[in-house]
Write a protein that holds these residues in place. Structure first.
Motif: not given
Length: 235
Positions: A183-204
């Protein structure tokens, strides 16, 4: 019940771990290393087939009802439950008993002095948490994860092994960040959500949704079930 089980139960007060599965066993090892001075009474598990068994040399005392029958024996209570919803629901069920849920930090952790740890937070071996980070109640940061400066992890968040959260990331309550996710700087992940293994998150990440991939894409609403999200199929 064998004499070993009885001897643990007869101790006046001590630590009890809820959950005798994989996470509970890992928590036991951390507790022994971090606080050898704290006597351990054993585990709580709602699976009756586990009652009376020995886990790492300590007995499974019974179901969660054991805590209501013997609240005076519990000096420290730890939630050895890997699933965010299980931790939240268990804490709610026991709220009236006002147990102490101390944070638990493995001795190998690098923890800057101004980090805030909520009640019941668990920080596993090899984790690095930079300055001004806030770790919520019952949040779990697993092996070798990196938490950057000014990160906020909400209550009951789970961060998987090797995940890398850069500065100013905000993960809201109950969310699951899979192993080796970035998760790069200032990424936001909303409540009760899930980021799968090895993912690169570039959007909220929207609350209640799953994302997967490099870069991560939205897959649809979360359906945690009761198994570890890192062990579920992601396609």
């Amino acid at each position: 019940m064998d004499s070993h089980v009885t001897s643990h139960q007869d101790q006046e007060t001590g630590a009890v771990i809820i959950g005798s599965g994989d996470h509970g066993r890992g928590l036991l090892e951390t507790l022994i290393r971090a606080h050898p001075e704290r006597p351990i009474l054993g585990f709580i598990d709602d699976n009756p087939k586990m009652h009376g068994r020995m886990i790492g040399g300590y007995p499974v005392l019974g179901s969660i009802d054991w805590l209501r029958i013997h609240p005076e024996k519990v000096r420290w209570l730890y939630l050895g439950l890997g699933h965010p919803r299980d931790r939240r629901e268990t804490a709610r069920k026991l709220a009236d008993l006002r147990f102490a849920y101390p944070p638990l930090v493995h001795p190998s952790v690098v923890l800057h002095g101004d980090v805030q740890l909520g009640d019941g937070a668990y920080i596993g071996a090899g984790v690095v948490i930079a300055h001004a980070a806030t770790i919520g109640a019952r949040a779990l940061v697993n092996l070798n994860a990196t938490i950057g400066h000014d990160v906020i992890l909400g209550d009951d968040v789970s961060v998987g092994p090797g995940a890398n959260l850069a500065g100013w990331v905000h993960v809201e309550e109950g969310s699951f960040i899979g192993m080796n996710a970035t998760l790069p700087p200032r990424t936001k992940v909303g409540a009760w959500s899930e980021v799968a293994a090895a993912s690169l998150v570039l959007r909220p990440v929207r609350s209640g949704y799953r994302v997967l991939g490099n870069p991560a894409r939205e897959l649809g609403p979360v359906d945690f079930g009761r198994e570890s999200p890192d062990q579920r199929k992601t396609g």
